[in-house]
Each structure stands twice: as structure tokens, then as C-alpha cells.
Design a protein around this motif. Structure first.
Motif, PDB file in Angstrom:
ATOM      1  N   LEU A  13       0.834  -1.208   0.000  1.00 39.22           N
ATOM      2  CA  LEU A  13       0.000   0.000   0.000  1.00 39.22           C
ATOM      3  C   LEU A  13       0.868   1.257   0.000  1.00 39.22           C
ATOM      4  N   GLU A  14       1.942   1.228   0.773  1.00 40.10           N
ATOM      5  CA  GLU A  14       2.839   2.396   0.829  1.00 40.10           C
ATOM      6  C   GLU A  14       3.534   2.607  -0.511  1.00 40.10           C
ATOM      7  N   GLU A  15       4.139   1.527  -1.011  1.00 38.02           N
ATOM      8  CA  GLU A  15       4.935   1.675  -2.240  1.00 38.02           C
ATOM      9  C   GLU A  15       4.049   1.899  -3.460  1.00 38.02           C
ATOM     10  N   ALA A  16       2.905   1.233  -3.504  1.00 41.47           N
ATOM     11  CA  ALA A  16       2.015   1.417  -4.654  1.00 41.47           C
ATOM     12  C   ALA A  16       1.511   2.857  -4.710  1.00 41.47           C
ATOM     13  N   ALA A  17       1.198   3.435  -3.543  1.00 42.17           N
ATOM     14  CA  ALA A  17       0.729   4.830  -3.513  1.00 42.17           C
ATOM     15  C   ALA A  17       1.807   5.755  -4.073  1.00 42.17           C
ATOM     16  N   GLU A  18       3.051   5.510  -3.676  1.00 44.18           N
ATOM     17  CA  GLU A  18       4.160   6.337  -4.188  1.00 44.18           C
ATOM     18  C   GLU A  18       4.325   6.149  -5.695  1.00 44.18           C
ATOM     19  N   GLU A  96      -5.958   5.363 -13.452  1.00 44.65           N
ATOM     20  CA  GLU A  96      -7.140   5.516 -12.593  1.00 44.65           C
ATOM     21  C   GLU A  96      -7.645   4.160 -12.105  1.00 44.65           C
ATOM     22  N   GLY A  97      -7.592   3.162 -12.979  1.00 50.19           N
ATOM     23  CA  GLY A  97      -8.004   1.818 -12.590  1.00 50.19           C
ATOM     24  C   GLY A  97      -7.127   1.263 -11.478  1.00 50.19           C
ATOM     25  N   LEU A  98      -5.827   1.470 -11.612  1.00 52.71           N
ATOM     26  CA  LEU A  98      -4.909   0.980 -10.575  1.00 52.71           C
ATOM     27  C   LEU A  98      -5.120   1.729  -9.262  1.00 52.71           C
ATOM     28  N   GLU A  99      -5.351   3.034  -9.363  1.00 51.83           N
ATOM     29  CA  GLU A  99      -5.599   3.805  -8.131  1.00 51.83           C
ATOM     30  C   GLU A  99      -6.848   3.286  -7.412  1.00 51.83           C
ATOM     31  N   ALA A 100      -7.893   3.006  -8.206  1.00 48.42           N
ATOM     32  CA  ALA A 100      -9.130   2.497  -7.604  1.00 48.42           C
ATOM     33  C   ALA A 100      -8.895   1.127  -6.969  1.00 48.42           C
ATOM     34  N   MET A 101      -8.145   0.281  -7.656  1.00 47.60           N
ATOM     35  CA  MET A 101      -7.882  -1.058  -7.123  1.00 47.60           C
ATOM     36  C   MET A 101      -7.077  -1.000  -5.826  1.00 47.60           C
ATOM     37  N   VAL A 102      -6.047  -0.165  -5.817  1.00 50.31           N
ATOM     38  CA  VAL A 102      -5.230  -0.053  -4.600  1.00 50.31           C
ATOM     39  C   VAL A 102      -6.089   0.520  -3.469  1.00 50.31           C
ATOM     40  N   GLY A 103      -6.990   1.434  -3.819  1.00 47.76           N
ATOM     41  CA  GLY A 103      -7.931   1.959  -2.818  1.00 47.76           C
ATOM     42  C   GLY A 103      -8.794   0.850  -2.242  1.00 47.76           C
ATOM     43  N   GLU A 104      -9.229  -0.057  -3.100  1.00 49.33           N
ATOM     44  CA  GLU A 104     -10.051  -1.181  -2.628  1.00 49.33           C
ATOM     45  C   GLU A 104      -9.263  -2.086  -1.682  1.00 49.33           C
ATOM     46  N   VAL A 105      -8.007  -2.320  -2.037  1.00 47.90           N
ATOM     47  CA  VAL A 105      -7.168  -3.151  -1.160  1.00 47.90           C
ATOM     48  C   VAL A 105      -7.024  -2.457   0.192  1.00 47.90           C
ATOM     49  N   ARG A 106      -6.821  -1.140   0.159  1.00 48.81           N
ATOM     50  CA  ARG A 106      -6.651  -0.389   1.409  1.00 48.81           C
ATOM     51  C   ARG A 106      -7.921  -0.491   2.275  1.00 48.81           C
TER      52      ARG A 106
END
Lengths: 139, 125
Positions: A13-18, A96-106
């Protein structure tokens, strides 16, 4: 051997956000200069890294979309520039798709649902403009 | 101690995972490099028994870094860390002199058996 996967989810979550932030900045730069070499390389590497981390955590949908973005950027890198507005739009949609997916994981800690339409969009444009490399089975 | 290892990967996630897999099995992680330039510099400084080398890294790719290391130390042991879709690059790295490769996502047993094999081969030579 059992790895502490909770630790790796936090790291992801940390690294993907960066990485997503870096992709966003680089895409905005590409919007102004379609052949910005450094930005093209950054997006390729960040997508590659997200793919590897997601695959390690069995977030296959994230890995699949990141892989499609990575492959698309490999095509961009080979050509030296983003081909046009459609391609740029596909790249932004992939982000945008990746941001949404990482948000879902979070939010849920679970693997997000697949986004086949985004994968298809990235793959369609990439396939149309680049020859797929010959695959060799090593093992 | 089974061997001194340098881990080269730009992702902290991957560096930590390799470390967590190998340290309990008796390997000593002597350094971590976050790009290809650091990998070559740290190799020359630390002289590890083995390097795990990611392929996609900033500043200098893992393949270039392997070539840089082998130029000065032809018997260096480098194991490539590859991902889905990198078969051609892995082949290039092996042709350049990398000893073997491990595939992401890492499977602890596979990582350990590959490193063990490479270290044993090195002691036989």
C-alpha cells in the motif's frame, strides 16, 4: 516457510501509492511532451514494480492491469513517444483503474475485482502498434 | 553461514522479502542496492558471495549491472530476479554471465534451492 504477509500488504500500500503518484506526475509531463524519455521509463518501471508486488500478494487483478500498462509503456518506449490522444487516454484510464484497485485493497484488504475493459484497452493499442516478443520457455 | 549476499532491487518490498526468505536459512545480507549503479559499486566494495539482481531498475538496468560486475570479476555469482514476460531479458542476462534466475512472485523454496545450487557450484569451481 511462512512470510508475514500482513507486513507485505502494508508495504504494498505504501509503495504502490508512491508509484501511482509518480506515474501520475509522469503522465502529466507526457501530456505536454509526448516523447519525454525519462517519464516513459518511470511509468514503465513503476507499473512493473506494482505488478510484481501485487502478484506476490495474489492480487491478480492488480497484477494483470499493471502488466498491461507495463507492456503498453514498453511499446511507447520502443516507439520513442506516445502515439496520440487515444493512447494517452488509455494510459490515464489504466492509472485511474490501478488507483481504484489499490484503494479497494486499502479499504477491504481483499483482492479487487478485475477490470478487463481497461486491460483490453491497453492491450489493444499496444498490440496494434508493436510486435509481441517471441516467448521462450526456460523451464 | 551459507554465504554473503547483496540484494539489488529498487523495490523495498522485494528486498525485504528476499531478506526474510534467506536470512533464517543462514545467509548474511551484506548490502542492499536500489539501482544498477549502486549494485555495481556495492559489489566492488563488499565482494559478496552472491548477488540477487532485479532486471528492471533505475539508472542502470540489472542486465547492464551484471555486465559491469562481470567485467571486473568474471567469476561473480549473480542470480537474476525476473517477472512474468521477461523471458527474453533473462536469456540475455544468462548469456551475459548470470548464473541462474528466480521468478517473481518469489516462492521461498525456489529462491533457497536456486541460491544453494549457485553457491555449491561456486565452491566446486
Amino acid at each position: 516457510m511462512a512470510l508475514d504477509m500482513a507486513k507485505y500488504r502494508r508495504l504494498f500500500l505504501e509503495e504502490a501509492a508512491e508509484h501511482l503518484s509518480e506515474i501520475s506526475t509522469a503522465l502529466l509531463a507526457l501530456e505536454k511532451e509526448r516523447g519525454a524519455t525519462e517519464e516513459i521509463d518511470v511509468i514503465f518501471r513503476m507499473a512493473h514494480s506494482i505488478k510484481s508486488m501485487a502478484a506476490s500478494l495474489d492480487y491478480e487483478s492488480v497484477a494483470e492491469l499493471a502488466h498491461a500498462l507495463e507492456d503498453r509503456m514498453e511499446g511507447v518506449r520502443d516507439r520513442g513517444a506516445v502515439a496520440g490522444d487515444d493512447e494517452l487516454q488509455s494510459l490515464f484510464q489504466g492509472l485511474e483503474g490501478l488507483e481504484a484497485m489499490v484503494g479497494e485493497v486499502r479499504e477491504s484488504g481483499e483482492a479487487p475485482a478485475a477490470r478487463p475493459e481497461l486491460v483490453a484497452s491497453l492491450r489493444a493499442a499496444a498490440d496494434a502498434r508493436t510486435e509481441p516478443p517471441e516467448k521462450k520457455v526456460l523451464r | 553461514m551459507k554465504g554473503r549476499v547483496l540484494i539489488a532491487d529498487d523495490a523495498s518490498f522485494m528486498r525485504q522479502m528476499i531478506r526474510e526468505i534467506i536470512e533464517p536459512e543462514g545467509y548474511e545480507v551484506v548490502g542492499e542496492a536500489t539501482d544498477g549503479v549502486e549494485a555495481v559499486e556495492q559489489y566492488e566494495e563488499l565482494h559478496p558471495d552472491l548477488v540477487t539482481m532485479d532486471i528492471v531498475m533505475p539508472k542502470r538496468s540489472g542486465i547492464d549491472a551484471v555486465k559491469g560486475i562481470l567485467e571486473k570479476t568474471p567469476d561473480a555469482c549473480v542470480v537474476m530476479c525476473s517477472a512474468l514476460g521477461q523471458e527474453t531479458l533473462v536469456m540475455e542476462a544468462l548469456q551475459a554471465g548470470a548464473k541462474d534466475f528466480i521468478v517473481k512472485p518469489f516462492k521461498p523454496d525456489n529462491v533457497l534451492s536456486t541460491l544453494q545450487k549457485v553457491i555449491e557450484k561456486k565452491s566446486e569451481d
